[in-house]
Design a protein around this motif. Structure first.
Motif, mmCIF file in Angstrom:
data_model
loop_
_atom_site.group_PDB
_atom_site.id
_atom_site.type_symbol
_atom_site.label_atom_id
_atom_site.label_comp_id
_atom_site.label_asym_id
_atom_site.label_seq_id
_atom_site.Cartn_x
_atom_site.Cartn_y
_atom_site.Cartn_z
ATOM 1 N N PRO A 274 10.699 104.026 2.656
ATOM 2 C CA PRO A 274 10.025 105.054 1.859
ATOM 3 C C PRO A 274 9.621 106.282 2.661
ATOM 4 N N ASN A 275 9.502 106.150 3.972
ATOM 5 C CA ASN A 275 9.102 107.286 4.806
ATOM 6 C C ASN A 275 10.129 107.539 5.904
ATOM 7 N N ALA A 276 11.399 107.386 5.520
ATOM 8 C CA ALA A 276 12.455 107.537 6.524
ATOM 9 C C ALA A 276 12.421 108.915 7.174
ATOM 10 N N HIS A 277 11.986 109.924 6.439
ATOM 11 C CA HIS A 277 11.966 111.288 6.988
ATOM 12 C C HIS A 277 10.943 111.429 8.115
ATOM 13 N N ARG A 278 10.025 110.477 8.223
ATOM 14 C CA ARG A 278 9.032 110.534 9.292
ATOM 15 C C ARG A 278 9.502 109.830 10.561
ATOM 16 N N GLY A 279 10.647 109.177 10.498
ATOM 17 C CA GLY A 279 11.189 108.530 11.692
ATOM 18 C C GLY A 279 10.385 107.342 12.156
ATOM 19 N N ARG A 280 9.912 106.519 11.194
ATOM 20 C CA ARG A 280 9.082 105.369 11.562
ATOM 21 C C ARG A 280 9.696 104.042 11.121
#
Length: 314
Positions: A274-280
């Motif tokens: 869900p937060n792939a754009h944050r690189g986590r």
């Protein structure tokens, strides 16, 4: 005891074989006609064939009717045993024998009431699966519990293996329950229905991969939809592909969910979460897949390099 068995598919056949091998007398068998519906053609060992092989009286029914009620009265059982009977039974049937009806359900009730409990347990991240013998009542899988047995879910278990393992529990759970009923030592436990979880039948749509899920969730979905179940699927450049083997990546990968990114060891890492754009997030590493024509591929044969996206439609 005089037993009538209601059952279908491999679960019902294993239950009937257990009763045949026991000291109890099987006076009648009720089962459904064979079906080509996808989830009814997988574990398709025949209750009818086994019953006829042992010269047992068989009644075929899609659902209970007046003829079946009359047949139950004629058989005059001490107890009914049900496993994978696919429709609701009325009280005129389930409450007719002196000991009522004992239903076998392949979950640890009150969790995973309803349909496809093994698949849903694995998808949801449960730590164990099991088998429950409970008294049938007017609702679905809500009656008092008599016996249960559990199996831990291992880190790479598939639903296929877990189904086999829970089917193997049937003789132990069933015979322990029957002994306690016959000898008057049964200890029934009401279910705490505040803890109940109720799952619907699985549909093809439920196996469409949502790349915004965490990679660990997608890994469980793919293992839950292991062969011979309809596999988890996605689309790549307009073609439907099924993911048959995958695992969670070692590395952390960022970007847009569904991106076919980069090789990791012998698989292809797909950005997920869900937060792939944050690189986590970890990625899902695809190891093997199957195209719509039934051809199996190692992931790196199908994806020789990164590029493009896995999507929810063509």
């Amino acid at each position: 005891m005089r037993v009538v068995m209601f059952g279908y598919q491999t679960w019902g056949q294993k239950t009937l074989q257990t009763l045949i091998d026991s000291r109890h007398e099987v006076v009648g068998v009720v089962t459904h006609p064979a079906s080509d519906q996808v989830y009814e053609s997988i574990w398709a060992d025949s209750v009818e064939d086994l019953a006829r092989e042992h010269e047992l009286e068989v009644h075929l029914a899609r659902r209970p009717d007046a003829i079946l009620r009359k047949q139950i009265h004629a058989w005059n059982p001490d107890i009914i045993i049900a496993n994978n009977w696919r429709t609701w039974l009325p009280p005129e049937i389930f409450a007719h024998p002196p000991h009522g009806t004992l239903n076998l359900h392949d979950s640890l009730l009150p969790k995973f009431t309803g349909f496809s409990p093994i698949a849903w347990a694995l998808i949801s991240g449960a730590e164990e699966v099991g088998l429950t013998a409970h008294r049938m009542d007017g609702e679905l899988d809500t009656g008092d519990i008599l016996t249960q047995a559990s199996i831990p879910i291992g880190p790479r278990d598939t639903a296929t293996q877990l189904v086999r393992d829970t089917i193997d529990l049937i003789p132990t759970v069933l015979l322990e329950a029957l002994d306690s009923i016959e000898y008057g030592t049964a200890r029934w436990r009401p279910q705490d229905l505040r803890e109940r979880t109720f799952f619907h039948k699985r549909h093809e749509t439920d196996s469409l991969i949502d790349w915004s899920w965490e990679a660990s969730d997608l890994d469980r979905l793919i293992r839950a939809m292991s062969d011979p179940y309809p596999n988890a699927f996605t689309y790549y450049r307009g073609e439907r592909i099924s993911i048959t083997e995958a695992h969670v990546s070692q590395g952390i990968y960022g970007g847009t969910p569904g991106r076919v990114f980069i090789r990791e060891n012998d698989g292809m890492a797909i950005v997920a979460g869900p937060n792939a754009h944050r690189g986590r997030n970890h990625a899902l590493v695809v190891d093997r897949l199957r195209t719509s024509d039934g051809t199996d591929y190692a992931a790196l044969k199908y994806f020789p390099s990164g590029g493009g996206y896995l999507t929810s439609g063509p």
